[in-house]
Design a protein around this motif. Structure first.
Motif, short mmCIF file in Angstrom:
data_model
loop_
_atom_site.label_atom_id
_atom_site.label_comp_id
_atom_site.label_asym_id
_atom_site.label_seq_id
_atom_site.Cartn_x
_atom_site.Cartn_y
_atom_site.Cartn_z
N ARG A 224 22.43 38.23 -3.31
CA ARG A 224 21.01 38.51 -3.47
C ARG A 224 20.62 39.98 -2.73
O ARG A 224 19.94 39.88 -1.65
N PRO A 225 21.04 40.69 -3.28
CA PRO A 225 20.72 42.27 -2.75
C PRO A 225 19.25 42.40 -2.72
O PRO A 225 18.71 42.04 -3.96
N ALA A 226 18.56 42.98 -1.79
CA ALA A 226 17.32 43.26 -1.53
C ALA A 226 16.92 44.43 -2.54
O ALA A 226 15.61 44.70 -2.78
N SER A 227 17.75 45.33 -2.93
CA SER A 227 17.31 46.49 -3.57
C SER A 227 18.55 46.95 -4.48
O SER A 227 19.59 46.59 -4.28
N ARG A 228 18.23 47.88 -5.62
CA ARG A 228 19.30 48.29 -6.30
C ARG A 228 20.38 49.06 -5.56
O ARG A 228 21.53 49.10 -5.67
N PHE A 229 19.88 49.86 -4.35
CA PHE A 229 20.96 50.63 -3.60
C PHE A 229 21.82 49.66 -2.94
O PHE A 229 23.04 49.93 -2.81
N VAL A 230 21.10 48.61 -2.35
CA VAL A 230 22.32 47.58 -1.79
C VAL A 230 23.11 47.01 -2.88
O VAL A 230 24.35 46.71 -2.70
N ALA A 231 22.64 46.69 -3.71
CA ALA A 231 23.40 46.08 -4.88
C ALA A 231 24.68 46.86 -5.54
O ALA A 231 25.83 46.40 -5.66
N GLU A 232 24.28 47.97 -5.67
CA GLU A 232 25.28 49.20 -5.96
C GLU A 232 26.36 49.58 -4.66
O GLU A 232 27.53 49.92 -5.02
N PHE A 233 25.80 49.46 -3.67
CA PHE A 233 26.66 49.81 -2.49
C PHE A 233 27.60 48.67 -2.13
O PHE A 233 28.92 49.05 -1.66
N MET A 234 27.25 47.71 -2.17
CA MET A 234 28.15 46.30 -2.13
C MET A 234 29.08 45.93 -3.17
O MET A 234 28.37 45.90 -4.43
N GLY A 235 30.24 45.86 -3.05
CA GLY A 235 31.09 45.51 -3.91
C GLY A 235 32.13 46.42 -4.63
O GLY A 235 31.22 47.85 -4.65
N ALA A 236 33.13 46.15 -4.95
CA ALA A 236 34.07 47.36 -5.54
C ALA A 236 34.87 46.39 -6.52
O ALA A 236 35.63 45.39 -6.27
N PRO A 237 34.79 46.55 -7.95
CA PRO A 237 33.86 47.62 -8.40
C PRO A 237 32.40 47.21 -8.08
O PRO A 237 32.03 46.10 -7.70
N PRO A 238 31.62 48.27 -7.97
CA PRO A 238 29.78 48.15 -7.90
C PRO A 238 29.24 47.13 -8.97
O PRO A 238 29.95 46.99 -10.19
N VAL A 267 15.65 46.64 -14.53
CA VAL A 267 16.93 46.77 -14.53
C VAL A 267 17.74 45.54 -14.22
O VAL A 267 17.60 44.96 -13.11
N VAL A 268 18.70 45.04 -15.00
CA VAL A 268 19.42 43.76 -14.92
C VAL A 268 20.65 44.19 -14.29
O VAL A 268 21.42 45.13 -14.70
N GLY A 269 21.19 43.46 -13.09
CA GLY A 269 22.12 43.64 -12.19
C GLY A 269 23.29 42.60 -12.54
O GLY A 269 22.91 41.44 -12.50
N ILE A 270 24.53 43.03 -12.99
CA ILE A 270 25.45 41.60 -12.83
C ILE A 270 26.97 42.30 -12.39
O ILE A 270 27.38 43.65 -12.65
N ARG A 271 27.29 41.35 -11.40
CA ARG A 271 28.66 41.60 -10.66
C ARG A 271 29.81 41.54 -11.68
O ARG A 271 29.78 40.73 -12.62
N PRO A 272 30.73 42.43 -11.69
CA PRO A 272 31.88 42.44 -12.54
C PRO A 272 32.59 41.17 -12.66
O PRO A 272 33.01 40.86 -13.73
N GLU A 273 32.65 40.34 -11.46
CA GLU A 273 33.38 39.25 -11.58
C GLU A 273 32.49 38.05 -12.25
O GLU A 273 33.19 37.00 -12.57
N ALA A 274 31.22 38.31 -12.54
CA ALA A 274 30.63 37.34 -12.95
C ALA A 274 30.71 37.29 -14.60
O ALA A 274 30.02 36.41 -15.33
#
Length: 354
Positions: A224-238, A267-274
């Protein structure tokens, strides 16, 4: 009990404010990781806690004692640096016990403390060696041992694994995790490596521009990242970010429809593994064309073209795909995040029944 409070800390260098008002409380026995890119202020904050520099405004409080103006040696804090800072002419035993020696501790007390720390760090067989005869991982254990023997209220780590190669970094990461679990001591750890943060921390403070962007457990920050910055910073691949516009019935997402109550662009965010290639009831389905495939060993990292948009998907290693192949990608709407296009903050996205 060792509790640390950071109360509205700011730091100015001339006309530049590098810390913008930091507030946080660290509970006894916590492992807090300050995470962020270079220049975000994480090492500056650590130096405020250690006493190597003083805040412009605000207070550092350890167990109810305000530390502002207190010399580093009187703060009951031990710090482990990126560089090992060992004395090359002293053997390991004296390096570990040197701080106690300088404080006038009796030899019997020093020897007992060194033996205890060496046992915890599993370096008893190295006590007669000098730093030049040790590997990088062994030197870092000695540096940690030097901090351990002081039995401080708080341990600070400033990117201690950055000088190690990948294998030693993995080994030392496990050692630090084991050490924290075994001793239950309070630790603050600075790193730019989000894998280190995820594996070590009880809580993570993600920093950007001198501010804490989000403070939470590794699970909270990742899921549950609080912002787009956190969402893209955490996770590899982002996390994948896809612009979505409201249309009758929901949001148009790369040619697919997500039934939701949104009335503004997001802006919709989806983790690569999801994203899965197997069908799921009620899933959002995107159709993409394979553009690039990278095998890492346990998984395949696959880039898909969704028209002009490119997204990344992680698939099991045994799932083979071909360049140019068109595939449907399915994602559970519960695994989708939404962010404000302007401010980048996480926003509500109420998915309707399908």
């Amino acid at each position: 009990m060792s509790t640390l409070e950071i109360r509205d800390i700011t730091k100015d260098f001339g006309t530049v404010r590098t810390l913008q008002g930091i507030d946080l409380t660290l509970r006894d026995g916590e492992f807090l990781v300050l995470l962020g890119a270079s220049g975000c202020g994480k090492s500056t904050l650590l130096s405020m806690i250690s006493g190597l520099s003083e805040p412009t405004t605000g207070e550092v409080v350890l167990d109810g004692r305000v530390l502002n103006g207190v010399h580093p040696k009187d703060r009951d804090i031990a710090m482990v640096f990126q560089s090992y800072a060992l004395y090359p002419n002293l053997d390991v035993a004296r390096n570990i016990g040197f701080g106690l020696e300088m404080r006038g501790a009796p030899k019997a007390q020093r020897d007992a403390a060194v033996a205890e720390a060496a046992k915890v760090l599993r370096i008893e067989h190295l006590l007669d060696r000098r730093p030049g005869d040790l590997s990088g991982g062994q030197r870092q254990r000695v540096a940690i041992g030097r901090a351990l023997v002081r039995k401080p209220k708080l341990f600070l780590f400033d990117e201690p694994l950055s000088n190690l190669d990948a294998r030693l970094r993995l080994e030392m990461r496990s050692e630090l995790k084991r050490l924290h679990q075994q001793l239950g001591v309070t630790m603050v750890y600075v790193t730019h490596d989000q894998i280190e943060a995820m594996t070590l921390a009880t809580r993570i403070a993600v920093m950007q521009g001198g501010r804490i962007e989000q403070l939470g457990t590794p699970e909270e920050i990742y899921e549950r990242p609080a912002s787009r910055f956190v969402a893209e910073f955490m996770g590899a691949p982002p996390m994948n970010m896809i612009e979505a516009a409201p249309v009758p019935g929901g949001l148009s997402v790369a040619g697919a429809l997500l039934r939701c109550s949104a009335t503004e662009p997001v802006v919709v965010g989806i983790r690569p593994e999801a994203l899965k290639t197997e069908e799921m009831p009620g899933a959002l389905t995107l159709r993409g064309t394979v553009d690039l495939v990278e095998l890492t060993g346990p998984e395949r990292i696959v880039s898909f073209n969704l028209g002009p948009k490119r997204i990344t998907v992680t698939l099991p290693a045994e799932r083979r795909v071909e360049l140019g192949e068109a595939l449907d990608l399915h994602v559970d709407p519960a695994r989708i995040s939404a962010f404000d296009p302007q401010g980048g903050l996480r926003g509500p996205l109420k998915v309707l029944a399908r």
